[in-house]
Design an enzyme around this catalytic site. Sequence first.
Site, PDB file in Angstrom:
ATOM      1  N   THR A 103     -22.700  32.980  -5.237  1.00 43.11           N
ATOM      2  CA  THR A 103     -21.844  33.530  -4.100  1.00 43.11           C
ATOM      3  C   THR A 103     -22.616  34.247  -3.322  1.00 43.11           C
ATOM      4  O   THR A 103     -23.593  34.822  -3.645  1.00 43.11           O
ATOM      5  CB  THR A 103     -20.678  34.044  -4.827  1.00 43.11           C
ATOM      6  OG1 THR A 103     -19.580  34.294  -3.740  1.00 43.11           O
ATOM      7  CG2 THR A 103     -20.799  35.457  -5.410  1.00 43.11           C
ATOM      8  N   CYS A 134     -17.002  43.399  -2.335  1.00 41.87           N
ATOM      9  CA  CYS A 134     -16.715  42.447  -3.226  1.00 41.87           C
ATOM     10  C   CYS A 134     -17.227  42.787  -4.373  1.00 41.87           C
ATOM     11  O   CYS A 134     -18.619  43.147  -4.384  1.00 41.87           O
ATOM     12  CB  CYS A 134     -16.542  41.074  -2.739  1.00 41.87           C
ATOM     13  SG  CYS A 134     -15.498  40.710  -1.329  1.00 41.87           S
ATOM     14  N   HIS A 163     -15.375  35.739  -7.132  1.00 40.81           N
ATOM     15  CA  HIS A 163     -15.653  36.495  -6.267  1.00 40.81           C
ATOM     16  C   HIS A 163     -14.290  37.572  -5.961  1.00 40.81           C
ATOM     17  O   HIS A 163     -13.564  36.925  -5.237  1.00 40.81           O
ATOM     18  CB  HIS A 163     -16.236  35.783  -5.157  1.00 40.81           C
ATOM     19  CG  HIS A 163     -16.448  36.430  -4.119  1.00 40.81           C
ATOM     20  ND1 HIS A 163     -17.688  36.045  -3.143  1.00 40.81           N
ATOM     21  CD2 HIS A 163     -16.154  37.542  -3.105  1.00 40.81           C
ATOM     22  CE1 HIS A 163     -18.039  36.938  -2.366  1.00 40.81           C
ATOM     23  NE2 HIS A 163     -17.163  37.683  -2.290  1.00 40.81           N
TER      24      HIS A 163
END
Length: 164
Positions: A26, A32, A49
């Site tokens: 990711t 995040c 995520h």
Amino acid sequence: MASVQTVVRVGIADMNIAKSPQTIRTSGLGSCVGVVLYDSSKKIAGMVHVMLPDSELGKSTKLNVAKFADTGIHAMLELLKSEGVRPFSIKAKIAGGAQMFQFGSNDTIRIGPRNVEAVKKELKRYSIPIVAEDTGGSSGRTIEFDPDTSTLYIRTVNAGTQEI
């Protein structure tokens, strides 16, 4: 970063599973948090995520479970269990949660640190040990996990690539 294997991509507020010889990646981890749940004996990993700490922040009727720490980790565990992973064999590696902007002491803006706290709280709730982490700071990250070696590669603009 691994280049020979197939890379399973996980978008923002998304989740997926990879099995060796695949890797899972990711990008765009600022505030995040990328949560990798894996079983090293079965060589399978799931990645979520996480964008926000708590699904109470989701006002919409159709909830994206991968977006929040509380619902995303639970959903990933269920997905791994459906693949035959035993919950007691799951370990975690986490990265992200940067404080991308400085706004003084306004707690609602501290999304990165709050995401990290929420992820750790959920993992503790499910008795999943955090084997390694690279959280905080002020740099964005791209992460890639290799279920074959249980290695998490973390790339940042200012620090290059490291392995945990």
